[in-house]
Design an enzyme around this catalytic site. Structure first.
Site, PDB file in Angstrom:
ATOM      1  N   CYS A 167       0.846  -1.187   0.000  1.00 54.29           N
ATOM      2  CA  CYS A 167       0.000   0.000   0.000  1.00 54.29           C
ATOM      3  C   CYS A 167       0.884   1.239   0.000  1.00 54.29           C
ATOM      4  CB  CYS A 167      -0.884  -0.012   1.231  1.00 54.29           C
ATOM      5  SG  CYS A 167      -1.650  -1.608   1.486  1.00 54.29           S
TER       6      CYS A 167
ATOM      7  N   ARG B  88       0.809   2.010  -6.027  1.00 50.08           N
ATOM      8  CA  ARG B  88       1.098   0.983  -5.020  1.00 50.08           C
ATOM      9  C   ARG B  88      -0.142   0.179  -4.629  1.00 50.08           C
ATOM     10  NH1 ARG B  88       5.991   1.686  -2.741  1.00 50.08           N
ATOM     11  NH2 ARG B  88       5.427   0.439  -0.945  1.00 50.08           N
TER      12      ARG B  88
ATOM     13  N   TRP C  15      -3.821  -1.853  -1.213  1.00 50.40           N
ATOM     14  CA  TRP C  15      -3.859  -3.036  -2.094  1.00 50.40           C
ATOM     15  C   TRP C  15      -4.058  -4.212  -1.151  1.00 50.40           C
ATOM     16  CZ3 TRP C  15      -0.960  -7.530  -3.017  1.00 50.40           C
ATOM     17  CH2 TRP C  15      -1.195  -8.149  -4.246  1.00 50.40           C
TER      18      TRP C  15
ATOM     19  N   ASN D  19       1.554  -0.231   5.855  1.00 53.23           N
ATOM     20  CA  ASN D  19       1.871  -0.972   4.635  1.00 53.23           C
ATOM     21  C   ASN D  19       2.733  -2.160   5.054  1.00 53.23           C
ATOM     22  OD1 ASN D  19       2.689  -1.811   2.048  1.00 53.23           O
ATOM     23  ND2 ASN D  19       4.434  -0.424   2.078  1.00 53.23           N
ATOM     24  N   GLY D  20       2.327  -3.352   4.655  1.00 50.78           N
ATOM     25  CA  GLY D  20       3.107  -4.539   5.019  1.00 50.78           C
ATOM     26  C   GLY D  20       2.183  -5.646   5.481  1.00 50.78           C
TER      27      GLY D  20
ATOM     28  N   GLU E 181       7.828 -11.449 -22.791  1.00 52.30           N
ATOM     29  CA  GLU E 181       7.512 -10.100 -22.307  1.00 52.30           C
ATOM     30  C   GLU E 181       6.347  -9.493 -23.097  1.00 52.30           C
ATOM     31  OE1 GLU E 181       8.096  -8.410 -19.830  1.00 52.30           O
ATOM     32  OE2 GLU E 181       7.849  -6.317 -20.349  1.00 52.30           O
TER      33      GLU E 181
ATOM     34  N   LYS F 209       2.839  -8.264 -21.485  1.00 55.99           N
ATOM     35  CA  LYS F 209       2.309  -6.896 -21.639  1.00 55.99           C
ATOM     36  C   LYS F 209       0.843  -6.962 -22.059  1.00 55.99           C
ATOM     37  CE  LYS F 209       4.517  -4.975 -19.961  1.00 55.99           C
ATOM     38  NZ  LYS F 209       5.740  -5.332 -19.316  1.00 55.99           N
TER      39      LYS F 209
ATOM     40  N   GLU G 120      -1.545  -8.402 -19.216  1.00 54.61           N
ATOM     41  CA  GLU G 120      -1.733  -7.615 -17.996  1.00 54.61           C
ATOM     42  C   GLU G 120      -2.541  -6.342 -18.217  1.00 54.61           C
ATOM     43  OE1 GLU G 120       1.861  -6.202 -16.043  1.00 54.61           O
ATOM     44  OE2 GLU G 120       2.831  -5.969 -17.969  1.00 54.61           O
TER      45      GLU G 120
ATOM     46  N   HIS H  75       6.030 -29.305 -30.376  1.00 59.24           N
ATOM     47  CA  HIS H  75       5.961 -30.246 -29.243  1.00 59.24           C
ATOM     48  C   HIS H  75       4.686 -30.069 -28.426  1.00 59.24           C
ATOM     49  CE1 HIS H  75       9.986 -31.445 -30.259  1.00 59.24           C
ATOM     50  NE2 HIS H  75      10.273 -30.164 -30.373  1.00 59.24           N
TER      51      HIS H  75
ATOM     52  N   LYS I 124       2.042  -1.843  -8.639  1.00 59.08           N
ATOM     53  CA  LYS I 124       3.372  -1.583  -9.207  1.00 59.08           C
ATOM     54  C   LYS I 124       4.480  -2.251  -8.406  1.00 59.08           C
ATOM     55  CE  LYS I 124       6.092   0.577 -12.077  1.00 59.08           C
ATOM     56  NZ  LYS I 124       6.156  -0.081 -13.379  1.00 59.08           N
TER      57      LYS I 124
HETATM   58  C1  F6R Z   1       4.970  -6.313 -15.566  1.00 58.43           C
HETATM   59  C2  F6R Z   1       5.563  -5.828 -14.334  1.00 58.43           C
HETATM   60  C3  F6R Z   1       5.855  -6.814 -13.264  1.00 58.43           C
HETATM   61  C4  F6R Z   1       7.179  -6.469 -12.568  1.00 58.43           C
HETATM   62  C5  F6R Z   1       7.392  -7.417 -11.390  1.00 58.43           C
HETATM   63  C6  F6R Z   1       8.721  -7.169 -10.685  1.00 58.43           C
HETATM   64  O1  F6R Z   1       4.790  -5.293 -16.492  1.00 58.43           O
HETATM   65  O2  F6R Z   1       5.790  -4.660 -14.173  1.00 58.43           O
HETATM   66  O3  F6R Z   1       5.887  -8.101 -13.772  1.00 58.43           O
HETATM   67  O4  F6R Z   1       8.215  -6.563 -13.491  1.00 58.43           O
HETATM   68  O5  F6R Z   1       6.357  -7.248 -10.460  1.00 58.43           O
HETATM   69  O6  F6R Z   1       8.793  -5.890 -10.168  1.00 58.43           O
HETATM   70  P1  F6R Z   1      10.175  -5.256  -9.786  1.00 58.43           P
HETATM   71  O7  F6R Z   1      10.968  -5.083 -11.028  1.00 58.43           O
HETATM   72  O8  F6R Z   1       9.834  -3.939  -9.138  1.00 58.43           O
HETATM   73  O9  F6R Z   1      10.839  -6.198  -8.834  1.00 58.43           O
END
Ligand code: F6R
Length: 612
Positions: free
Chosen positions: A2, A30, A77, A103-104, A485, A489, A492, A508, A607
């Site tokens: 959070c 967050r 969150w 937060n935690g 990747e 993208k 998500e 396979h 994030k």
């Molecule tokens: C996807 C994305 C997440 C982060 C993952 C790791 O677009 O952003 O998959 O890459 O949560 O986050 P960090 O890099 O902050 O450890």
């Protein structure tokens, strides 16, 4: 995961509510399933909470205003208890005299709760947090700092905490353990926050609390007590980030802005570290000399999500350039599988936020086994960056969009520099080859800039495919992780099912999925595996698939092998992921926009994933 913000200032100098709400807005990345704020006014606590994004809380306050010189706020969150007003922070004790934001995760909350059995009726939420405020109340005998200290001595888990009390409308108590918390230092006012952007409008002078710190903050004074109970003078760091960078700067979404920032962020990450004309690399932060590098027996790269994909590319770099055996692992798997590590193993943790719980835990495991550790991080002062032997920062600035874009290419850039630095120290590549790769890297920002001039072309393709239910992304060699990747993208931010595959694996099993309904995004830039990619595309086409291909700009053959060609500037095959990922970011972006999804804050995501 959070966000918390707190403010204490001179009476009537500034409305604390406004400061905290503005700060929370910057922390919505967050978490954004509920939000709340508490103030003390006329020796009474006033709390407003609301489910959903921060705007709901702002509306509520507009209808039922509050003002004060002191406030703490929270954007949530959910981890324990669904998003609801009762579970939203701040949480208060039964007599409404003490209030907290957290937060935690409090790991022993059930135990602590059972010890408060006479107060069980006072619990109003299903959160792990609420037990803290009841304990503080239990220990409170007129000294809030003392009550918080006593409470935290009983607590196991992670926390960044802000506490205020109706009896003392001039003091915030805050504490940090395994969750980020900074103090913003002002003039006749002070602040707390989970992250820098929340405070940049008000101050650039920040103190990064250490694990175990508890602080007492008034408008004129900050007293920090460490985990041993000693008063500490923690360094005040001046942050030079431009607050405008944290805004959208005219783009419709942060994600689009961040995609367009990549030429600059890659350049910033390269600057001062590579000298292509001389063939030299200088990464000041990495204190590994020739002998140290030669002594590395193997590398483990640990990370999550997009950072893991960046790490996956680096396997090819460390093995091909520096000739060091390299394994890449998802941090949440690594930490539980008893990996074989030695003092000669270098463990590289990659994390944009530097706060990802699994990556941090994996890193600590590596440290406990005596490995050398190195982090690639974007957030200065973050937990991971502080706990490693070496840290290479990606100079990307704040990334606000939840989907990683510029952070991903920043991580790749740092990994190229590192692999070439190791290769140079080991003399495992010739000087000419090192020079060639440095030159290729140096040209990347201009090449991405050129490509982005026609970014709108991707929207034409996006419009043809935005109603599809499934996508396949294919790549080989260094572009296999890029396929992963690209698929991540898309899923998500648009909630469309997408899978990335090593193209050679299609036969396979996955080829059974292919029919007319599935578009295939294929990365077939110039490389030694190009012909293989073409064969895999033919196989898919023969089964009715529509092919969208990412190809090098000089390639005409692909026009006959696919329905849609996206040309990217030519570059060396090893360096190509830095360019080939950009169209995939844009494709996902436009599909998401066309579907009306929340591009910057997709559902269920946050994030910074600071819980397991
Ligand atoms: C996807 C994305 C997440 C982060 C993952 C790791 O677009 O952003 O998959 O890459 O949560 O986050 P960090 O890099 O902050 O450890």
């Amino acid at each position: 995961m959070c966000g918390i913000v707190g403010y204490v200032g001179k009476k009537n100098a500034k409305n604390a509510v406004e400061v905290v709400l503005k700060g929370l807005k910057k922390l919505e990345y967050r978490g954004y399933d509920s939000a709340g704020i508490a103030v003390v006014c006329n020796n009474l606590l006033h709390i407003r909470r609301s489910v959903g994004k921060l705007c709901n809380l702002t509306d509520k306050i507009a209808q039922d205003p509050i003002s004060s010189n002191i406030a703490i706020g929270h954007t949530r969150w959910a981890t324990h208890g669904k998003p609801s007003e009762n579970n939203a922070h701040p949480h208060t004790d039964a007599s409404n005299s003490i209030v907290i934001v957290h937060n935690g995760i409090i790991e022993n909350y059930a135990d602590l709760k059972s010890q408060l059995k006479e107060n069980l009726k006072d619990f109003k939420s299903q959160t792990d947090t609420e037990v803290i405020v009841h304990l503080i109340k239990k220990y409170y005998k007129g000294d809030l700092l003392d009550a918080v200290k006593k409470t935290l001595s009983k607590v196991k888990g992670s926390y960044a905490l802000g506490v205020i009390c109706k009896d003392d409308p001039y003091t915030i108590i805050c504490a940090r353990q395994e969750a980020p918390l900074i103090i913003g230092v002002g003039v006749k006012e002070n602040f707390i926050a989970s992250d820098i952007p929340a405070l940049l409008t008000y101050t650039r002078d920040m103190i990064f609390l250490e694990n175990g710190d508890i602080a007492k903050i008034t408008k004129d004074k900050i007293v920090i007590i460490d985990k041993e109970g000693n008063e500490q003078n923690r360094e005040i760091k001046t942050i030079n980030w431009d607050p405008v960078l944290a805004e959208k700067a005219g783009y419709k979404h942060f994600m689009l802005k961040e995609i367009f920032e990549q030429p600059r962020t890659i350049e910033e990450t390269l600057r001062g570290r590579i000298y292509p004309n001389e063939g030299k690399i200088h990464v000041e932060e990495v204190k590994l000399n020739k002998e140290d590098v030669r002594n590395i027996s193997n590398i483990y790269v640990i990370a999550c999500g997009s950072s893991y994909h960046a790490g996956f590319v680096s396997k090819f770099l460390f093995e091909n350039f520096a000739k060091i055996p390299t394994e890449v692992d998802i941090a949440s798997e690594f930490r539980y599988r008893n990996p074989i590590l030695s003092e000669k193993t270098l463990v590289i943790a990659i994390s944009q936020s530097g706060e990802t719980a699994d990556t941090l835990a994996a890193l600590r495991l590596a440290k406990s086994k005596g490995c050398q550790t190195l982090a690639i991080c974007n957030v200065v002062g973050s937990s991971i960056s502080r706990e490693t032997n070496h840290v290479v920062y990606t100079h990307c600035g704040i990334e606000v969009g939840v989907a990683s874009t510029k952070a991903f290419t920043g991580q790749l850039t740092a990994l190229y520099i590192l692999a070439l630095d190791f290769a140079s120290k080991k003399e495992s590549l010739s000087k000419e080859d090192i020079k060639k790769y440095l030159q290729e890297l140096w040209e990347i920002p201009v090449k991405i800039g050129d490509f982005l001039e026609n970014a709108q072309e991707l929207n034409k393709i996006a419009k043809l495919f935005d109603q599809k239910k499934d996508f396949l992304y294919l790549g080989r060699h260094v572009n296999y992780p890029v396929a992963l990747e690209g698929a991540l993208k898309l899923k998500e931010i648009s909630y469309i099912h997408a899978e990335g595959y090593a193209a050679g694996e299609m036969k396979h099993g996955p080829i059974a999925l292919i029919d007319e309904s599935i578009p295939i995004v294929s990365i077939a830039t110039n490389s030694k595996v190009y012909e293989k990619m073409i064969s895999n595309m033919e196989e898919a086409k023969a089964r009715g698939a529509t092919i969208i291909v990412i190809a090098s700009s000089n390639n005409r053959e692909v026009l006959t092998k696919s329905e849609h060609v996206i040309y990217v500037p030519e570059t060396d095959e090893f360096v190509s992921p830095l360019i080939s990922v950009v169209p995939l970011q844009l494709l996902a972006y436009y599909i998401s926009v066309n579907l009306g999804c929340d591009v910057d804050q997709p559902r269920n995501l946050a994030k910074s994933v600071t819980v397991e």
